[in-house]
Design a protein around this motif. Structure first.
Motif, PDB file in Angstrom:
ATOM      1  N   UNK A 169      51.506  33.377  29.671  1.00 34.21           N
ATOM      2  CA  UNK A 169      51.285  34.139  28.547  1.00 34.21           C
ATOM      3  C   UNK A 169      50.329  35.126  28.456  1.00 34.21           C
ATOM      4  N   UNK A 170      50.339  35.862  29.934  1.00 37.19           N
ATOM      5  CA  UNK A 170      49.549  37.001  29.839  1.00 37.19           C
ATOM      6  C   UNK A 170      50.491  38.376  29.796  1.00 37.19           C
ATOM      7  N   UNK A 171      50.002  39.477  29.503  1.00 37.36           N
ATOM      8  CA  UNK A 171      50.836  40.821  29.577  1.00 37.36           C
ATOM      9  C   UNK A 171      51.048  41.093  30.856  1.00 37.36           C
ATOM     10  N   UNK A 172      52.316  41.605  31.087  1.00 34.91           N
ATOM     11  CA  UNK A 172      52.745  41.957  32.523  1.00 34.91           C
ATOM     12  C   UNK A 172      52.026  43.209  32.954  1.00 34.91           C
ATOM     13  N   UNK A 173      50.723  42.890  33.382  1.00 34.46           N
ATOM     14  CA  UNK A 173      49.930  43.828  33.951  1.00 34.46           C
ATOM     15  C   UNK A 173      50.483  44.709  35.015  1.00 34.46           C
ATOM     16  N   UNK A 174      50.528  46.203  34.765  1.00 30.35           N
ATOM     17  CA  UNK A 174      51.193  46.942  35.785  1.00 30.35           C
ATOM     18  C   UNK A 174      50.189  47.619  36.650  1.00 30.35           C
ATOM     19  N   UNK A 175      48.816  47.576  36.231  1.00 28.26           N
ATOM     20  CA  UNK A 175      47.634  48.264  37.097  1.00 28.26           C
ATOM     21  C   UNK A 175      46.449  47.431  37.107  1.00 28.26           C
ATOM     22  N   UNK A 176      45.977  47.047  38.232  1.00 30.15           N
ATOM     23  CA  UNK A 176      44.819  46.407  38.319  1.00 30.15           C
ATOM     24  C   UNK A 176      43.615  47.609  38.274  1.00 30.15           C
ATOM     25  N   UNK A 177      42.470  47.319  37.720  1.00 28.32           N
ATOM     26  CA  UNK A 177      41.465  48.314  37.819  1.00 28.32           C
ATOM     27  C   UNK A 177      40.040  47.591  37.976  1.00 28.32           C
ATOM     28  N   UNK A 178      39.189  47.816  38.896  1.00 30.13           N
ATOM     29  CA  UNK A 178      37.853  47.374  39.124  1.00 30.13           C
ATOM     30  C   UNK A 178      36.910  48.560  39.428  1.00 30.13           C
ATOM     31  N   UNK A 179      36.235  48.861  38.432  1.00 28.50           N
ATOM     32  CA  UNK A 179      35.299  50.065  38.964  1.00 28.50           C
ATOM     33  C   UNK A 179      35.968  51.211  38.962  1.00 28.50           C
ATOM     34  N   UNK A 180      35.790  51.952  40.138  1.00 28.48           N
ATOM     35  CA  UNK A 180      36.560  53.182  40.410  1.00 28.48           C
ATOM     36  C   UNK A 180      37.854  52.821  41.265  1.00 28.48           C
ATOM     37  N   UNK A 181      38.234  51.631  41.408  1.00 26.56           N
ATOM     38  CA  UNK A 181      39.322  51.129  42.439  1.00 26.56           C
ATOM     39  C   UNK A 181      40.692  50.831  41.463  1.00 26.56           C
ATOM     40  N   UNK A 182      41.695  51.342  41.910  1.00 29.01           N
ATOM     41  CA  UNK A 182      42.895  50.919  40.977  1.00 29.01           C
ATOM     42  C   UNK A 182      44.056  50.720  42.100  1.00 29.01           C
ATOM     43  N   UNK A 183      44.910  49.623  41.476  1.00 31.49           N
ATOM     44  CA  UNK A 183      45.972  49.434  42.211  1.00 31.49           C
ATOM     45  C   UNK A 183      47.234  49.420  41.093  1.00 31.49           C
ATOM     46  N   UNK A 184      48.141  50.321  41.483  1.00 29.02           N
ATOM     47  CA  UNK A 184      49.272  50.515  40.526  1.00 29.02           C
ATOM     48  C   UNK A 184      50.390  49.355  41.189  1.00 29.02           C
ATOM     49  N   UNK A 185      50.838  48.225  40.217  1.00 28.57           N
ATOM     50  CA  UNK A 185      51.701  47.328  40.893  1.00 28.57           C
ATOM     51  C   UNK A 185      53.149  47.749  40.641  1.00 28.57           C
ATOM     52  N   UNK A 186      53.284  48.776  40.149  1.00 29.31           N
ATOM     53  CA  UNK A 186      54.836  49.290  40.205  1.00 29.31           C
ATOM     54  C   UNK A 186      54.905  50.080  41.026  1.00 29.31           C
ATOM     55  N   UNK A 187      54.039  50.942  41.604  1.00 34.90           N
ATOM     56  CA  UNK A 187      54.444  51.861  42.936  1.00 34.90           C
ATOM     57  C   UNK A 187      53.549  51.317  44.195  1.00 34.90           C
TER      58      UNK A 187
END
Length: 142
Positions: free
Chosen positions: A66-84
């Motif tokens: 039931x969670x939205x399909x997160x395509x990007x994780x962000x924490x502070x200035x750090x980002x991980x794009x799950x698509x790329x």
């Protein structure tokens, strides 16, 4: 029994609602349509790339929970794009090996909670973890 028949039987006769991702060599549109109509949640043809499979599996798990399909994780200035699978810090792209990228993903998904050594080892190597120093090396590189 073929995959679509098995899925259909599990769904209709046994009430099984577990998400299903089909991995197959069949590329015909009719095969894909049959799979989806039988209850498959996604369909991937062989050969496939592991990063694509990982992202597709995560999307299925997110929908099932039931969670939205997160395509990007962000924490502070750090980002991980799950698509790329591109990681960046404050806009600068990071060069990560697959193991360190997987660790980053596990840690970012759990943030701000702690993640145990056992969970990290399982994420990287499943039920067959190697020498513990290898995890330490990955963590140091990250």
């Amino acid at each position: 029994i073929e995959g679509p028949d098995l899925i259909s039987k599990l769904r209709s006769e046994h009430g099984v609602s577990v998400p299903v991702l089909m991995l197959t060599e069949r590329r015909e549109l009719s095969d894909k349509i049959r799979a989806f109509r039988s209850g498959a949640d996604d369909y991937v043809t062989k050969p496939f790339d592991i990063p694509e499979l990982e992202v597709r599996l995560q999307a299925i798990v997110n929908r099932a929970q039931g969670r939205p399909a997160t395509r990007r994780l962000t924490d502070g200035g750090l980002t991980l794009d799950l698509a790329t699978l591109i990681a960046s810090r404050e806009g600068r792209q990071l060069r990560l090996y697959p193991g360190t990228r997987k660790l980053l993903q596990v840690l970012m998904r759990a943030s701000p909670s702690a993640v145990s050594r056992q969970e990290l080892e399982h994420a990287l190597w499943g039920d067959d973890p190697p020498d513990r120093d290898l995890l330490r090396s990955h963590m140091s590189a990250l």
